[in-house]
Design an enzyme around this catalytic site. Structure first.
Site, PDB file in Angstrom:
ATOM      1  N   ASP A  10       0.845  -1.105  -0.098  1.00  0.00           N
ATOM      2  CA  ASP A  10       0.184  -0.030   0.089  1.00  0.00           C
ATOM      3  C   ASP A  10       0.886   1.416  -0.012  1.00  0.00           C
ATOM      4  OD1 ASP A  10      -2.288   1.588   0.291  1.00  0.00           O
ATOM      5  OD2 ASP A  10      -1.791   1.638   2.512  1.00  0.00           O
ATOM      6  N   GLU A  69      -1.271  -1.310  -4.763  1.00  0.00           N
ATOM      7  CA  GLU A  69      -2.671  -0.724  -5.230  1.00  0.00           C
ATOM      8  C   GLU A  69      -2.406   0.274  -6.261  1.00  0.00           C
ATOM      9  OE1 GLU A  69      -5.739   2.359  -3.009  1.00  0.00           O
ATOM     10  OE2 GLU A  69      -4.621   1.024  -1.695  1.00  0.00           O
ATOM     11  N   ASP A 141      -2.154   1.032   7.241  1.00  0.00           N
ATOM     12  CA  ASP A 141      -1.643   0.909   6.078  1.00  0.00           C
ATOM     13  C   ASP A 141      -1.124  -0.624   6.101  1.00  0.00           C
ATOM     14  OD1 ASP A 141      -1.250   3.671   4.980  1.00  0.00           O
ATOM     15  OD2 ASP A 141      -0.618   3.872   7.156  1.00  0.00           O
TER      16      ASP A 141
END
EC number: 3.1.21.10
Length: 176
Positions: A10, A69, A141
């Site tokens: 991420d 992502e 996160d």
């Protein structure tokens, strides 16, 4: 049955989350997760820290797959540029380590993990804990990075189900 290790990322310009899982058939096991914290360094040093952090994770855990992502439209153009740079160095570290890149949109990740593309961070965190059978708290996160890895695991499982089995060839009268 072979184990596939996935490193999920991420990306962020202040905190980059990572999550590592093992996939064996339909089983998904937690390996590790955490955050690469970038403090108040100048952007070039932050980018170097992300690159080194990802590279060290690859060296330590030897993943076979890398998932990150995908970029999304951000309200603040400056933030979007910084996020793009963070993603770029994370991807660069993975490519230099010989890994192929798998990208997933935030909506797809939420859909795969929670069951709805509009899920919030708390729902994602909760489902990650359930799917990986974790009792303690997972940093936000890191949970997002684990969600990326879980999404890729589901993608791999779907691909495996779509491949024709070797026995199908023989059963369908193709043997000569």
């Amino acid at each position: 049955m072979a184990i596939c290790r996935i490193l999920g990322i991420d990306p962020g310009s202040r905190i980059t989350g990572y999550g590592i899982i093992d996939v064996r058939g339909t089983a998904i096991d937690y390996v590790d997760s955490g955050c690469i914290r970038l403090a108040t360094q100048l952007m070039p040093q932050r980018l170097m820290t992300i690159h080194q952090g990802i590279f060290e994770l690859v060296q330590q855990y030897h993943p076979q797959q890398f998932a990150i992502e995908a970029i999304f439209v951000h309200k603040n153009p400056n933030s979007a540029l910084k996020l793009g740079q963070a993603r770029g160095v994370a991807i660069c570290a993975a490519v230099l380590s010989g890994l192929s890149i798998n990208e997933y949109a935030a909506k797809s990740i939420k859909q795969a993990v929670v069951g709805k593309g509009g899920a919030d961070k708390i729902q994602v965190q909760h489902m990650v804990k359930i799917l990986l059978n974790r009792q303690g708290a997972i940093q936000s996160d890191a949970a997002d990075a684990l969600a990326v890895a879980i999404t890729h695991a589901h993608h791999l499982q779907t691909l495996a189900c779509q491949r024709p089995r070797q026995t199908d060839y023989w059963v369908n009268g193709n043997a000569s």
